[in-house]
Scaffold this motif. Sequence first.
Motif, PDB file in Angstrom:
ATOM      1  N   CYS A   1      -2.387  -4.357   3.214  1.00  9.72           N
ATOM      2  CA  CYS A   1      -2.698  -3.213   4.081  1.00  9.72           C
ATOM      3  C   CYS A   1      -1.737  -3.121   5.254  1.00  9.72           C
ATOM      4  O   CYS A   1      -1.347  -4.088   5.821  1.00  9.72           O
ATOM      5  CB  CYS A   1      -4.121  -3.326   4.626  1.00  9.72           C
TER       6      CYS A   1
ATOM      7  N   GLU B   1       0.834  -1.203   0.000  1.00  9.18           N
ATOM      8  CA  GLU B   1       0.000   0.000   0.000  1.00  9.18           C
ATOM      9  C   GLU B   1       0.873   1.259   0.000  1.00  9.18           C
ATOM     10  O   GLU B   1       1.881   1.344   0.694  1.00  9.18           O
ATOM     11  CB  GLU B   1      -0.923   0.014   1.221  1.00  9.18           C
TER      12      GLU B   1
ATOM     13  N   ILE C   1      -3.668  -5.842  -2.560  1.00  9.67           N
ATOM     14  CA  ILE C   1      -2.933  -4.789  -1.866  1.00  9.67           C
ATOM     15  C   ILE C   1      -2.783  -5.184  -0.416  1.00  9.67           C
ATOM     16  O   ILE C   1      -3.766  -5.482   0.285  1.00  9.67           O
ATOM     17  CB  ILE C   1      -3.634  -3.437  -2.021  1.00  9.67           C
TER      18      ILE C   1
END
Length: 162
Positions: free
Chosen positions: A162, A71, A160
């Motif tokens: 996190c 991210e 993605i």
Amino acid sequence: SLLVNAAGQPRKEKVKLPSSLQGRKPNSIPNKKIEDPVAGKVNTSSLARTRRHLSGFHLIPPRVTLGVLKEGCTYVTTVILKNVGVNFSRFRVKQPPPHTGLRVMYTPGPVAAGLQVELEIEIFAMVIGGEDTGGLEEISHDIEILTETETLLLPVRANILC
């Protein structure tokens, strides 16, 4: 041969031919366009019988899978759009919405027969939802490439972290 495998034994299951050999392209929508009388045409005897497949583009690779992304970082990959027709052809890319983090960079203009254009797919890895997704959020979007004869869909997938 379709009847025997590489070891020369009879096949137990049918061979599934790729869609490119079956005469259709994956992830494409044909345009309902009437042929333009002004556009240059090739009228040779070798092409007199085959009126299909005289124009069009192929995407190499046909889909983009970016894997796990961090991210806040920006990633770029290249896709080749090749003109497999006999005439020059034009295209344009419908840019994805900003919330996807995707952007397509390319040089507009006609593409001659047999030549190719590079499309740079840029993704800014960002998490949209605020809920807890267990550390991974999946991004999935189909980029639309509008050509004179069809609309190609380029699926882009990423996870993605996190």
